[in-house]
Design a protein around this motif. Structure first.
Motif, PDB file in Angstrom:
ATOM      1  N   ARG A   1       0.830  -1.208   0.000  1.00 31.48           N
ATOM      2  CA  ARG A   1       0.000   0.000   0.000  1.00 31.48           C
ATOM      3  C   ARG A   1       0.861   1.254   0.000  1.00 31.48           C
ATOM      4  NH1 ARG A   1      -4.190   2.352   4.445  1.00 31.48           N
ATOM      5  NH2 ARG A   1      -2.285   3.284   5.206  1.00 31.48           N
ATOM      6  N   GLU A   2       1.929   1.260   0.798  1.00 27.77           N
ATOM      7  CA  GLU A   2       2.827   2.413   0.847  1.00 27.77           C
ATOM      8  C   GLU A   2       3.485   2.660  -0.511  1.00 27.77           C
ATOM      9  OE1 GLU A   2       3.450   4.662   3.417  1.00 27.77           O
ATOM     10  OE2 GLU A   2       1.676   3.676   4.250  1.00 27.77           O
ATOM     11  N   GLN A   3       3.911   1.598  -1.172  1.00 29.00           N
ATOM     12  CA  GLN A   3       4.513   1.742  -2.503  1.00 29.00           C
ATOM     13  C   GLN A   3       3.501   2.313  -3.491  1.00 29.00           C
ATOM     14  OE1 GLN A   3       5.953  -2.182  -3.456  1.00 29.00           O
ATOM     15  NE2 GLN A   3       7.962  -1.767  -2.577  1.00 29.00           N
ATOM     16  N   ARG A   4       2.283   1.848  -3.428  1.00 33.95           N
ATOM     17  CA  ARG A   4       1.237   2.352  -4.324  1.00 33.95           C
ATOM     18  C   ARG A   4       0.939   3.818  -4.046  1.00 33.95           C
ATOM     19  NH1 ARG A   4      -2.728  -2.959  -4.146  1.00 33.95           N
ATOM     20  NH2 ARG A   4      -1.441  -4.200  -5.551  1.00 33.95           N
ATOM     21  N   LEU A   5       0.897   4.188  -2.758  1.00 33.48           N
ATOM     22  CA  LEU A   5       0.639   5.588  -2.410  1.00 33.48           C
ATOM     23  C   LEU A   5       1.781   6.490  -2.876  1.00 33.48           C
ATOM     24  CD1 LEU A   5      -0.917   5.079   1.111  1.00 33.48           C
ATOM     25  CD2 LEU A   5      -2.054   6.128  -0.865  1.00 33.48           C
ATOM     26  N   GLU A   6       3.005   6.049  -2.707  1.00 37.55           N
ATOM     27  CA  GLU A   6       4.147   6.851  -3.164  1.00 37.55           C
ATOM     28  C   GLU A   6       4.127   7.015  -4.688  1.00 37.55           C
ATOM     29  OE1 GLU A   6       6.197   8.696  -1.406  1.00 37.55           O
ATOM     30  OE2 GLU A   6       5.138   8.049   0.389  1.00 37.55           O
ATOM     31  N   ARG A   7       3.736   5.967  -5.382  1.00 40.96           N
ATOM     32  CA  ARG A   7       3.606   6.041  -6.844  1.00 40.96           C
ATOM     33  C   ARG A   7       2.529   7.061  -7.220  1.00 40.96           C
ATOM     34  NH1 ARG A   7       2.074   0.732  -8.347  1.00 40.96           N
ATOM     35  NH2 ARG A   7       4.174   0.184  -7.735  1.00 40.96           N
ATOM     36  N   ALA A   8       1.408   7.033  -6.506  1.00 41.21           N
ATOM     37  CA  ALA A   8       0.319   7.973  -6.779  1.00 41.21           C
ATOM     38  C   ALA A   8       0.741   9.402  -6.484  1.00 41.21           C
ATOM     39  CB  ALA A   8      -0.918   7.602  -5.956  1.00 41.21           C
TER      40      ALA A   8
END
Length: 86
Positions: free
Chosen positions: A23-30
């Motif tokens: 989830r953290e990786q996805r949020l950073e990507r967003a």
């Protein structure tokens, strides 16, 4: 043996920790995409889905928890900053 249990037994990684990391990786990507001028014309929904979120509601909730603001407000705030400096 299911994959989650395999990770837990072989690496000592708890499934929840793995999910949070993803989830953290996805949020950073967003966040990166919302700040990227090349992504400026993409909707928040497109940014969410292309970052790995299946649901816009889940994305908005996670994003607000991560940044303290909605994706729309985040993007607007950073665009104002660009206009003031650019």
């Amino acid at each position: 043996e299911p994959r989650g249990e395999l990770l837990e037994s072989r690496l000592g990684i708890h499934r929840d920790a793995v999910a949070l990391g993803i989830r953290e990786q996805r949020l950073e990507r967003a966040v990166s995409r919302l700040l990227d001028p090349a992504w400026r014309t993409n909707t928040v929904s497109h940014v969410a889905h292309s970052s790995g979120f299946r649901s816009l509601t889940a994305f908005n909730t996670a994003f607000r928890s991560h940044t303290g603001t909605s994706p729309q407000q985040f993007r607007a705030h950073h665009r104002q900053g660009e206009a003031a400096t650019g």
